[in-house]
Design an enzyme around this catalytic site. Structure first.
Site, mmCIF file in Angstrom:
data_model
loop_
_atom_site.group_PDB
_atom_site.id
_atom_site.type_symbol
_atom_site.label_atom_id
_atom_site.label_comp_id
_atom_site.label_asym_id
_atom_site.label_seq_id
_atom_site.Cartn_x
_atom_site.Cartn_y
_atom_site.Cartn_z
ATOM 1 C CG ASP A 187 -7.908 -2.821 -2.538
ATOM 2 O OD1 ASP A 187 -9.062 -2.432 -2.323
ATOM 3 O OD2 ASP A 187 -6.928 -2.064 -2.581
ATOM 4 C CG HIS A 207 -2.060 0.948 1.151
ATOM 5 N ND1 HIS A 207 -1.934 2.285 1.439
ATOM 6 C CD2 HIS A 207 -3.354 0.755 0.802
ATOM 7 C CE1 HIS A 207 -3.106 2.877 1.278
ATOM 8 N NE2 HIS A 207 -3.983 1.979 0.896
#
Length: 425
Positions: free
Chosen positions: A360, A303
């Site tokens: 995700d 991320h």
């Protein structure tokens, strides 16, 4: 100026205040830097620049911390409902029983759309992407609810915030139904926020819709996990649009347009497509080697902000297992996901690069199991993030030091030159 930073440029010394937040890194106040130095700072992507002061969300990417108004995200997921988190983000504190009852009533009784608004959807092609519909529909809300777009009126700001939170599930469900070629389903006031949304998406005239508490709670958790994420691309877009004094319907539409990008809101769809491309567990070693050789992209890991682990990923993984278990689904992609996660977490290549699973990685599998096509994933993200956007917009607008956004640039084009007419003979 007890704390200050000193910058020397040639024979000139410039002193700038150092501002301290309640937690996290201090910031150097460069607001007067241009006036005193005749120079700009250069920070593409604004990765080292604090664009605003905020009390809403705090992220420590190195430690894997996400706080909403000081509350850790894992505690909110386990103990709160999405509407409680909405109240928290908007008002700064968790609601009392009386405050929540009033807030829930306001949201519930704003879920209906103007009857004429349904005709708006008919202007889109049936195969239009749901995000295209969302962008246009949200922007059009101001044409139907012009009585709450006076941004200088605190009461109208509050009404518009409630309307946005309330009507977004109805718009999202209609975008889904229109895309699927099914009739619209109107909201029911006796249902909870998440249950109402699921009913509007999946109820059909041919049979009675039966609520499932496990799926309702999963939907609520997904909304909480996506409610706000500090000054990301779409939130910064909302703030920048709002800095001009634009009303919230226009600003949220701008945020939705930004969220549509695959590097932002479309990441869970790309993670699911990656798992589908791998297909089976036996193909994972080949895929891992391809990632190392930069032949394939590893989606759903790492991320931009979190440098160790995404604190939302644990709750999302738990929710994924609960949903698949409740529905009795043995999704082969879940097996691929679990094995890929296991290998990646033990491989020095990924450990050294701190490529840990993010939210995700599991959200796409969960949403697909619940019956949503991949084109709806970003729509659900936008639905949940609306409360974060409107809270950030409200905070920005109520800041007495608000200024219209005006980023600077490092110009590298031609210097001034004389115009020479083209000889047309």
């Amino acid at each position: 100026m007890a704390d200050k930073a000193t910058l020397t440029i040639g024979d000139k010394t410039i002193e700038m205040p150092v501002l301290k937040g309640s937690t996290g890194p201090d910031v150097v106040d460069v607001r007067k830097f241009y006036a005193e130095s005749d120079m700009f700072t250069f920070d593409p992507g604004f990765t080292s620049t604090a664009s605003c002061e905020s009390k809403i969300t705090y992220i420590d990417g190195d430690a894997g911390i996400l706080l909403h108004r000081g509350y850790p995200i894992d505690q909110l997921v386990e103990k709160s409902s999405f509407l409680e988190v909405c109240y928290l983000l908007l008002h700064g504190e968790l609601p009392t029983a009386g405050e929540f009852e009033k807030f829930e009533h306001n949201i519930t009784y704003h879920t209906m759309l103007h009857a004429q608004f349904d005709r708006f959807f008919e202007g889109f092609r049936r195969d239009a992407h749901p995000m295209a519909i969302m962008t246009g529909a949200v922007g059009a809300l101001s044409a139907f609810y012009a009585d709450s777009i006076n941004v200088d009126d605190a009461r109208e700001r509050e009404i518009s915030a409630h309307r946005m939170i309330a009507k977004m599930p109805t718009i999202a469900a209609r975008a889904f139904k229109y895309h699927m070629g099914q009739p619209f389903v109107s909201p029911r006031n006796e249902l909870s926020y998440s249950e109402n949304f699921l009913r509007m998406c999946f109820a059909v005239p041919a049979e009675d819709w039966v609520p499932n508490p496990i799926l309702t709670r999963a939907m609520d958790r997904i909304f909480i996990l996506h409610a706000d994420h500090e000054q990301n691309a779409s939130t910064s877009t909302v703030r920048l649009a709002g800095s001009s004094g634009a009303h919230p319907f226009a600003c949220i539409a701008a945020g939705i347009a930004c969220l549509w990008g695959p590097s932002h809101g479309g990441a869970n769809q790309e993670a699911l497509e990656m798992l589908e491309e791998i297909g089976t567990v036996d193909k994972i070693p080949e895929f891992i080697e391809g990632v190392k050789a930069r032949k394939y992209k590893l989606m759903g890991f790492g991320h931009r902000v979190y440098k160790n682990f995404d604190p939302r990923a644990t709750a999302m993984q738990k929710t994924c297992h609960e949903v698949l278990g409740e529905l009795g689904i043995k999704d082969p992609l879940l097996e691929v996901a679990m094995e890929l996660e296991k290998i990646a977490l033990s491989d020095p290549y990924f450990i050294e690069r701190k490529l840990y699973p993010n939210i995700d990685f599991y959200s796409g599998i969960t949403l697909r199991a619940m019956g949503f096509p991949s084109k709806m994933f970003t729509v659900l993200f936008a639905l949940a993030r609306t409360v974060g956007w409107i809270s950030q917009w409200k905070e920005m607008f109520e800041d007495p030091g608000r200024k219209i956004g005006r980023p600077r640039q490092l110009y590298t084009g031609p210097t001034e030159r004389d115009y020479v007419a083209i000889d047309k003979r």
